[in-house]
Scaffold this motif. Structure first.
Motif, PDB file in Angstrom:
ATOM      1  N   LYS A  26      -0.645  -3.413  -3.769  1.00 39.08           N
ATOM      2  CA  LYS A  26      -0.561  -3.719  -2.341  1.00 39.08           C
ATOM      3  C   LYS A  26      -0.662  -2.428  -1.530  1.00 39.08           C
ATOM      4  O   LYS A  26      -0.226  -1.365  -1.970  1.00 39.08           O
ATOM      5  CB  LYS A  26       0.754  -4.428  -2.007  1.00 39.08           C
ATOM      6  CG  LYS A  26       0.898  -5.800  -2.643  1.00 39.08           C
ATOM      7  CD  LYS A  26       0.091  -6.823  -1.878  1.00 39.08           C
ATOM      8  CE  LYS A  26       0.068  -8.184  -2.491  1.00 39.08           C
ATOM      9  NZ  LYS A  26       1.208  -8.995  -2.394  1.00 39.08           N
ATOM     10  N   ALA A  27      -1.194  -2.540  -0.327  1.00 40.64           N
ATOM     11  CA  ALA A  27      -1.298  -1.415   0.595  1.00 40.64           C
ATOM     12  C   ALA A  27       0.068  -1.131   1.223  1.00 40.64           C
ATOM     13  O   ALA A  27       1.040  -1.850   0.979  1.00 40.64           O
ATOM     14  CB  ALA A  27      -2.338  -1.730   1.669  1.00 40.64           C
ATOM     15  N   GLU A  28       0.131  -0.108   2.071  1.00 43.20           N
ATOM     16  CA  GLU A  28       1.396   0.308   2.690  1.00 43.20           C
ATOM     17  C   GLU A  28       2.063  -0.807   3.481  1.00 43.20           C
ATOM     18  O   GLU A  28       3.284  -0.848   3.583  1.00 43.20           O
ATOM     19  CB  GLU A  28       1.154   1.497   3.623  1.00 43.20           C
ATOM     20  CG  GLU A  28       0.880   2.791   2.910  1.00 43.20           C
ATOM     21  CD  GLU A  28       0.656   3.943   3.877  1.00 43.20           C
ATOM     22  OE1 GLU A  28       1.109   3.856   5.040  1.00 43.20           O
ATOM     23  OE2 GLU A  28       0.026   4.926   3.462  1.00 43.20           O
ATOM     24  N   ASP A  29       1.274  -1.719   4.042  1.00 39.45           N
ATOM     25  CA  ASP A  29       1.871  -2.794   4.843  1.00 39.45           C
ATOM     26  C   ASP A  29       2.571  -3.835   3.976  1.00 39.45           C
ATOM     27  O   ASP A  29       3.258  -4.714   4.478  1.00 39.45           O
ATOM     28  CB  ASP A  29       0.833  -3.447   5.751  1.00 39.45           C
ATOM     29  CG  ASP A  29      -0.269  -4.175   4.986  1.00 39.45           C
ATOM     30  OD1 ASP A  29      -0.178  -4.335   3.747  1.00 39.45           O
ATOM     31  OD2 ASP A  29      -1.244  -4.597   5.641  1.00 39.45           O
ATOM     32  N   GLY A  30       2.382  -3.757   2.648  1.00 35.14           N
ATOM     33  CA  GLY A  30       3.031  -4.677   1.724  1.00 35.14           C
ATOM     34  C   GLY A  30       2.397  -6.052   1.667  1.00 35.14           C
ATOM     35  O   GLY A  30       2.844  -6.912   0.917  1.00 35.14           O
ATOM     36  N   LYS A  31       1.332  -6.272   2.430  1.00 36.01           N
ATOM     37  CA  LYS A  31       0.688  -7.591   2.480  1.00 36.01           C
ATOM     38  C   LYS A  31      -0.760  -7.543   1.993  1.00 36.01           C
ATOM     39  O   LYS A  31      -1.187  -8.388   1.221  1.00 36.01           O
ATOM     40  CB  LYS A  31       0.704  -8.135   3.909  1.00 36.01           C
ATOM     41  CG  LYS A  31       2.095  -8.334   4.473  1.00 36.01           C
ATOM     42  CD  LYS A  31       2.002  -8.769   5.919  1.00 36.01           C
ATOM     43  CE  LYS A  31       3.377  -8.835   6.549  1.00 36.01           C
ATOM     44  NZ  LYS A  31       3.317  -9.155   7.969  1.00 36.01           N
ATOM     45  N   SER A  32      -1.494  -6.571   2.484  1.00 34.11           N
ATOM     46  CA  SER A  32      -2.915  -6.497   2.124  1.00 34.11           C
ATOM     47  C   SER A  32      -3.073  -5.743   0.801  1.00 34.11           C
ATOM     48  O   SER A  32      -2.145  -5.103   0.317  1.00 34.11           O
ATOM     49  CB  SER A  32      -3.705  -5.800   3.238  1.00 34.11           C
ATOM     50  OG  SER A  32      -3.258  -4.463   3.403  1.00 34.11           O
TER      51      SER A  32
END
Length: 198
Positions: A26-32
């Motif tokens: 997962k990316a830093e946003d935790g979603k994408s």
């Protein structure tokens, strides 16, 4: 609108099936998701994909509709038409129709887009500035070999996108065009057959 089940669709992964597996990270946003960066942008940033017309006609037509008997919509549409001509002079902008024309059951005006950059600039601008009006965004697909328009019916239905409320188009003319095209092709075929007999 067109029944999507009457068309065939190649796999979106065609040409990508030998690629390395995508990470589940997962990316830093935790979603994408994190995607492999190649350092190379898609060609679609520079050129519309086949079968879209990258030539004289333009890849996309935008029809902006208004109710011609509604004074406030007429005024807004005319002002929008003028604003587009002033802010986007590089686009091809057609006549301001005050009555229905062709498959369009109410008044409209048309704008043509020729590059992905124009599409990327104009469509978000129109989303914000179209006010009470609806807009049909449809592609112009062509045969890559001949450059002839492929399927106007499909371009105005299955491949179309609407901003605002969809307007029911008079699609009968597209069926008539197809019948005429088929008849002409059959006549040419018969002529070639007759010439070979001589």
């Amino acid at each position: 609108m067109a029944d999507p089940s009457v068309y065939s669709y190649p796999s979106p992964l065609e040409g990508w099936d030998l690629s390395t597996p995508l990470p589940d990270e997962k990316a830093e946003d935790g979603k994408s998701y994190v995607n492999h960066q190649t350092g190379i942008l898609s060609q679609s940033y520079e050129r519309f994909p086949t079968p879209l017309d990258n030539g004289r006609r333009g890849a996309f037509d935008i029809h902006i509709y208004y109710f011609q008997k509604n004074a406030s919509q007429l005024k807004f549409a005319r002002e929008l038409w003028e604003r587009i001509r002033r802010e986007f002079p590089e686009l091809r902008i057609y006549r301001f129709w005050e009555e229905p024309i062709g498959p369009h059951p109410i008044a409209m005006f048309e704008v043509n887009l020729f590059t992905p950059a124009q599409f990327g600039a104009f469509i978000p601008w129109l989303v914000i500035n179209r006010g009470p009006l609806s807009a049909l965004v449809h592609p112009n697909s062509v045969d890559p070999t001949t450059g002839n328009h492929e399927d106007e019916y499909r371009d105005h239905t299955q491949r179309a996108t609407w901003l605002g409320n969809p307007i029911a188009l008079d699609l009968g003319m597209f069926h008539e065009f197809r019948r005429m095209k088929e008849k002409t092709a059959e006549q040419k075929k018969e002529l070639v057959t007759d010439l070979k007999k001589e």
